[in-house]
Design a protein around this motif. Structure first.
Motif, PDB file in Angstrom:
ATOM      1  N   PHE A  24       0.831  -1.211   0.000  1.00 16.80           N
ATOM      2  CA  PHE A  24       0.000   0.000   0.000  1.00 16.80           C
ATOM      3  C   PHE A  24       0.863   1.258   0.000  1.00 16.80           C
ATOM      4  N   ILE A  25       1.878   1.298   0.871  1.00 14.53           N
ATOM      5  CA  ILE A  25       2.771   2.462   0.948  1.00 14.53           C
ATOM      6  C   ILE A  25       3.492   2.665  -0.374  1.00 14.53           C
ATOM      7  N   SER A  26       4.035   1.594  -0.924  1.00 10.27           N
ATOM      8  CA  SER A  26       4.790   1.718  -2.171  1.00 10.27           C
ATOM      9  C   SER A  26       3.908   2.171  -3.320  1.00 10.27           C
ATOM     10  N   ARG A  27       2.703   1.605  -3.396  1.00  8.08           N
ATOM     11  CA  ARG A  27       1.852   1.886  -4.548  1.00  8.08           C
ATOM     12  C   ARG A  27       1.215   3.266  -4.479  1.00  8.08           C
ATOM     13  N   TYR A  28       0.678   3.617  -3.303  1.00  7.39           N
ATOM     14  CA  TYR A  28      -0.101   4.850  -3.218  1.00  7.39           C
ATOM     15  C   TYR A  28       0.725   6.040  -2.725  1.00  7.39           C
ATOM     16  N   ALA A  29       1.372   5.899  -1.567  1.00 11.58           N
ATOM     17  CA  ALA A  29       2.131   7.042  -1.041  1.00 11.58           C
ATOM     18  C   ALA A  29       3.264   7.429  -1.979  1.00 11.58           C
ATOM     19  N   TRP A  30       4.037   6.420  -2.419  1.00 15.47           N
ATOM     20  CA  TRP A  30       5.212   6.701  -3.251  1.00 15.47           C
ATOM     21  C   TRP A  30       4.918   6.597  -4.741  1.00 15.47           C
ATOM     22  N   GLY A  31       4.061   5.667  -5.142  1.00 18.14           N
ATOM     23  CA  GLY A  31       3.796   5.479  -6.561  1.00 18.14           C
ATOM     24  C   GLY A  31       2.786   6.440  -7.134  1.00 18.14           C
ATOM     25  N   GLU A  32       1.949   7.067  -6.273  1.00 21.20           N
ATOM     26  CA  GLU A  32       0.936   7.985  -6.773  1.00 21.20           C
ATOM     27  C   GLU A  32       1.127   9.408  -6.241  1.00 21.20           C
ATOM     28  N   ILE A  33       1.247   9.565  -4.921  1.00 24.17           N
ATOM     29  CA  ILE A  33       1.335  10.909  -4.357  1.00 24.17           C
ATOM     30  C   ILE A  33       2.686  11.558  -4.656  1.00 24.17           C
ATOM     31  N   TRP A  34       3.777  10.860  -4.338  1.00 21.10           N
ATOM     32  CA  TRP A  34       5.100  11.445  -4.540  1.00 21.10           C
ATOM     33  C   TRP A  34       5.477  11.574  -6.013  1.00 21.10           C
ATOM     34  N   THR A  35       4.778  10.877  -6.894  1.00 16.30           N
ATOM     35  CA  THR A  35       5.065  11.000  -8.317  1.00 16.30           C
ATOM     36  C   THR A  35       4.162  12.009  -9.020  1.00 16.30           C
ATOM     37  N   ASP A  36       3.167  12.537  -8.327  1.00 17.86           N
ATOM     38  CA  ASP A  36       2.280  13.545  -8.912  1.00 17.86           C
ATOM     39  C   ASP A  36       3.099  14.797  -9.245  1.00 17.86           C
ATOM     40  N   PRO A  37       3.141  15.225 -10.515  1.00 20.86           N
ATOM     41  CA  PRO A  37       4.006  16.350 -10.900  1.00 20.86           C
ATOM     42  C   PRO A  37       3.492  17.709 -10.476  1.00 20.86           C
ATOM     43  N   THR A  38       2.317  17.766  -9.843  1.00 21.92           N
ATOM     44  CA  THR A  38       1.774  19.063  -9.438  1.00 21.92           C
ATOM     45  C   THR A  38       2.711  19.786  -8.480  1.00 21.92           C
ATOM     46  N   LEU A  39       3.346  19.038  -7.571  1.00 24.27           N
ATOM     47  CA  LEU A  39       4.319  19.608  -6.636  1.00 24.27           C
ATOM     48  C   LEU A  39       5.680  18.976  -6.888  1.00 24.27           C
ATOM     49  N   SER A  40       6.733  19.768  -6.677  1.00 23.42           N
ATOM     50  CA  SER A  40       8.084  19.224  -6.798  1.00 23.42           C
ATOM     51  C   SER A  40       8.425  18.419  -5.546  1.00 23.42           C
ATOM     52  N   ARG A  41       9.465  17.631  -5.640  1.00 26.64           N
ATOM     53  CA  ARG A  41       9.886  16.868  -4.464  1.00 26.64           C
ATOM     54  C   ARG A  41      10.371  17.791  -3.353  1.00 26.64           C
ATOM     55  N   ARG A  42      11.005  18.899  -3.705  1.00 25.88           N
ATOM     56  CA  ARG A  42      11.401  19.887  -2.683  1.00 25.88           C
ATOM     57  C   ARG A  42      10.173  20.363  -1.914  1.00 25.88           C
ATOM     58  N   GLU A  43       9.114  20.716  -2.652  1.00 30.36           N
ATOM     59  CA  GLU A  43       7.895  21.202  -2.002  1.00 30.36           C
ATOM     60  C   GLU A  43       7.253  20.106  -1.148  1.00 30.36           C
ATOM     61  N   ARG A  44       7.273  18.889  -1.645  1.00 32.13           N
ATOM     62  CA  ARG A  44       6.694  17.796  -0.863  1.00 32.13           C
ATOM     63  C   ARG A  44       7.493  17.566   0.424  1.00 32.13           C
TER      64      ARG A  44
END
Length: 374
Positions: free
Chosen positions: A289-309
């Protein structure tokens, strides 16, 4: 004058890939109630009502309507929502609309799932007879036999049967006209869109052989047969349908794999390896669940940069006092490009909005991590 559109419901992040869901004859978009919310985690899901069904006006089509007319209404809906390209899944009549779109408008369709449907519906005569009956008598008599046509014995969805009974006879009959005129068997080999076929093993209306015919003709198509499902598989066996659709449209395994890659980039191999080594059968689904949704969907959403996240994550962890997690994400913030001064500025901001005691602990944690990291 404003163009009349198919009634629809949109769910999921506006920035996510679009997925349109088409219903079967006699139902509304409620056919997807047990599937759409799950699909909307990873997609911008738009499900629509056929003309004269649910909330769609009956006069969007008229007597002699074709599958092309219905496909045109779907494209008009997509255009109104700014969806230049979309994935598509449809049941029965909705699936036939998808086949038409994939053949005639392949530039608009990224992937296709055809569920309990066919490349033909046994010629025009039975549909001409049904359309005439409905125009003459309404839908009450047909609705009485809906359970036998749609579901395995003993199963029903009263809301869908009510949708059948309440459909507009003219809109329903025009959809019958479209089904009677539809036959793509000679052109299936021209479809180039990645295609999944899902058959209900106990479907009397479009038996598995109909789906197999499409799978055999469309290059690279895949076929899944679902036990315990009749004609409305998404309502009767939603978990099985959902599993197949996820694998086709996004790839459940692919989402987890992509998420694991991002997780390692942000948190580092050492941390992820430790977490994986502690994984047990009890925690395996949670780790997925963590890999698929938190990292595979939320952290990969290009709306925010990784710095902002990273900035947002640091603030949230301070607010809730999760200082062990904070230490991990201070390291992640450095990997995502934040300087020590920027991390300090984020924590200073938390002193104002989360409280000085929380910021005291946060600064102590961050200072320790930054000194360790050198």
């Amino acid at each position: 004058m404003t163009e009349k559109l198919l009634n629809h419901r949109a769910e999921g992040p506006a920035s996510a890939p679009a997925l349109l869901l088409g219903p079967s004859l006699g139902t509304s978009y409620a056919l997807w109630d047990k599937v759409a919310p799950e699909l909307s985690i990873t997609h911008r899901v738009v499900r629509y009502d056929l003309p004269g069904h649910g909330g769609s006006p009956a006069d969007l089509i008229g007597p002699g309507a074709t599958m092309g007319d219905l496909a045109g209404l779907v494209l008009a809906l997509a255009d109104s929502l700014g969806l230049e390209r979309f994935a598509y899944a449809g049941v029965s009549l909705g699936g036939a609309v998808g086949l038409h779109l994939a053949l005639h408008h392949p530039e608009r369709v990224s992937k296709l799932a055809v569920i309990c449907s066919s490349a033909h519906f046994n010629g025009s005569r039975p549909w001409e007879e049904r359309a005439a009956q409905v125009r003459r008598e309404g839908l009450d008599k047909l609705a009485e036999t809906a359970d036998a046509r749609w579901f395995t014995p003993g199963f029903t969805v009263p809301e869908l049967v009510a949708d059948h009974r309440n459909a507009d006879p003219d809109g329903y009959a025009a959809c019958c006209d479209a089904l009677g005129a539809f036959d793509l068997r000679e052109r299936l080999a021209e479809i180039s869109v990645p295609t999944l076929l899902i058959a209900g093993r106990q479907d009397p209306a479009t038996p598995p052989a109909h789906l197999r015919e499409i799978a055999d003709a469309v290059p690279g198509a895949a076929l899944v047969e679902i036990p315990g499902a009749s004609h409305l598989a998404p309502a009767e066996q939603p978990e099985a349908v959902l599993t197949s659709m996820r694998a086709h449209f996004d790839g459940a395994a692919g989402g987890a794999k992509r998420g694991m890659e991002v997780r390692r980039q942000v948190l580092g191999d050492a941390h992820v390896d430790r977490a994986q080594s502690r994984q047990s059968p009890f925690t395996a689904r949670y780790q997925d669940f963590i890999s698929r949704y938190a990292w595979g969907e939320i952290w990969t959403d290009p709306t925010l940069s990784r710095r902002e996240r990273s900035m947002i994550t640091l603030t949230a962890l301070v607010a809730h006092g999760h200082y062990d997690e904070l230490a991990m994400h201070v390291r992640a913030a450095r990997r995502n490009g934040l300087t020590p001064d920027e991390i300090g500025a984020v924590l200073l901001q938390t002193a104002v909005y989360c409280g000085v005691p929380a910021a005291n602990s946060a600064f102590a944690t961050a200072q320790r991590v930054l000194e360790e990291e050198g």
